[in-house]
Design a protein around this motif. Sequence first.
Motif, short mmCIF file in Angstrom:
data_model
loop_
_atom_site.label_atom_id
_atom_site.label_comp_id
_atom_site.label_asym_id
_atom_site.label_seq_id
_atom_site.Cartn_x
_atom_site.Cartn_y
_atom_site.Cartn_z
N LYS A 160 -13.51 -56.74 -27.07
CA LYS A 160 -14.22 -56.29 -25.86
C LYS A 160 -13.78 -54.90 -25.40
O LYS A 160 -14.17 -54.48 -24.30
CB LYS A 160 -13.97 -57.28 -24.71
N GLN A 161 -13.06 -54.17 -26.20
CA GLN A 161 -12.48 -52.93 -25.71
C GLN A 161 -13.51 -51.85 -25.39
O GLN A 161 -13.24 -50.96 -24.58
CB GLN A 161 -11.46 -52.37 -26.70
N ASP A 162 -14.70 -51.94 -25.94
CA ASP A 162 -15.70 -50.90 -25.71
C ASP A 162 -16.77 -51.29 -24.68
O ASP A 162 -17.72 -50.53 -24.45
CB ASP A 162 -16.40 -50.54 -27.04
N VAL A 163 -16.62 -52.47 -24.05
CA VAL A 163 -17.61 -52.87 -23.05
C VAL A 163 -17.12 -52.50 -21.66
O VAL A 163 -15.96 -52.14 -21.46
CB VAL A 163 -17.91 -54.39 -23.14
N TYR A 164 -18.02 -52.62 -20.69
CA TYR A 164 -17.70 -52.28 -19.30
C TYR A 164 -17.50 -53.56 -18.48
O TYR A 164 -18.01 -54.63 -18.84
CB TYR A 164 -18.83 -51.43 -18.70
N PRO A 165 -16.76 -53.47 -17.39
CA PRO A 165 -16.46 -54.67 -16.60
C PRO A 165 -17.68 -55.48 -16.18
O PRO A 165 -17.62 -56.71 -16.12
CB PRO A 165 -15.73 -54.09 -15.38
N ASP A 166 -18.80 -54.82 -15.87
CA ASP A 166 -19.99 -55.54 -15.44
C ASP A 166 -20.56 -56.45 -16.53
O ASP A 166 -21.37 -57.34 -16.25
CB ASP A 166 -21.08 -54.56 -14.99
N GLN A 167 -20.12 -56.23 -17.77
CA GLN A 167 -20.58 -57.05 -18.88
C GLN A 167 -19.67 -58.24 -19.15
O GLN A 167 -19.91 -59.00 -20.09
CB GLN A 167 -20.70 -56.19 -20.15
N LEU A 168 -18.66 -58.39 -18.32
CA LEU A 168 -17.67 -59.45 -18.52
C LEU A 168 -17.81 -60.55 -17.47
O LEU A 168 -18.27 -60.31 -16.35
CB LEU A 168 -16.25 -58.87 -18.44
N SER A 169 -17.37 -61.73 -17.83
CA SER A 169 -17.29 -62.83 -16.86
C SER A 169 -16.07 -62.62 -15.97
O SER A 169 -15.20 -61.77 -16.24
CB SER A 169 -17.17 -64.16 -17.59
N GLY A 170 -15.97 -63.42 -14.90
CA GLY A 170 -14.82 -63.30 -14.01
C GLY A 170 -13.51 -63.56 -14.74
O GLY A 170 -12.52 -62.86 -14.53
#
Length: 340
Positions: free
Chosen positions: A133-143
């Motif tokens: 997940k190192q290249d994704v942004y926080p909004d693309q992650l679950s809590g």
Amino acid sequence: MIQLKKISKTFHTKTKKVHALKNVSLEVKKGEIFGVIGYSGAGKSTLIRCVNLLEKPTNGEVYVNGSKLNTMSAEQLRETRKKIGMIFQGFHLLKTATVFDNIAIPLKLTGVPKREIPNRVQKYLAVVGLEDKQDVYPDQLSGGQKQRVAIARALSHEPEVLLSDEATSALDPETTESILDLLAKINREFGITILLITHEMHVIQKICDRVAVMENGEIIEQGNVIDLYSEPKQATTKKFINSLFPSDLPDETLKELQKRGPIITLTFVGSSAGKPALSMASKKFDVHANILSGNIIQLKDKPFGRLIAHLEGEPEETNKVRQFLANEGVQVEEVSFDDN
């Protein structure tokens, strides 16, 4: 590892003084997971923020790994804080930065050599299970994933102490379980001392070695988790523990049963939780035992159970049952409804 000596903290508002902490002393041993539990307003968030001097105590002394933080210069304090990681309920991630950069930027700001940063980021993303997940942004992650990034960010500074400020409060139960398992793994594999605050007894029972109970800015009770569960002294502690063992039976029903024999609370700790002690007692003595409510939970290292049972029989026989149970390692306490 952490020593708080007679810590007080007073906040001044326009109309009054607020005494958030009152002469609090606490010691967290190296390598343990220590929990502080209390209801809203108890002072636990102020307490944990005093450990790294995000809140400066009005009075008292703060020691981390033998060093007194209160007397440090600003530069010394910055260096010391590198060894004190912190995770928050709200994650505190940069929305416009990738997962990689959310970990890398703080490392760069604290002077970690540029060539070392990618290895650190990848190492601790692997620890929390987010290496993909190192290249994704926080909004693309679950809590839960956001909290894992925050944990990786704290670990990337390779701290000796990790402070957890209600880190699971915003998460659903299943995600909370996974984060607690992760914290236990970090403590076990890296030997990092963890101090956490919470208002959830489940967090305490799951991973903590010792616990302190706070109320109105004071520590009212502290000790090993198993000891506080077995023999809570304070009303607030009892209220927290009783929340794990709810009984829906109305008092009127219990009072009627009590006319035919005592109602007792049985507390099982460790190996005694696996014994059919009550069943054995019913067969051995002329008593009918009826379980009214109960539960067995798993503490960090051993099971803990509590039953409420009604014993119907002659007083001489019910007394024999109580003595038998005590000899089997079961704590027995009679329930009284005289004041209800």
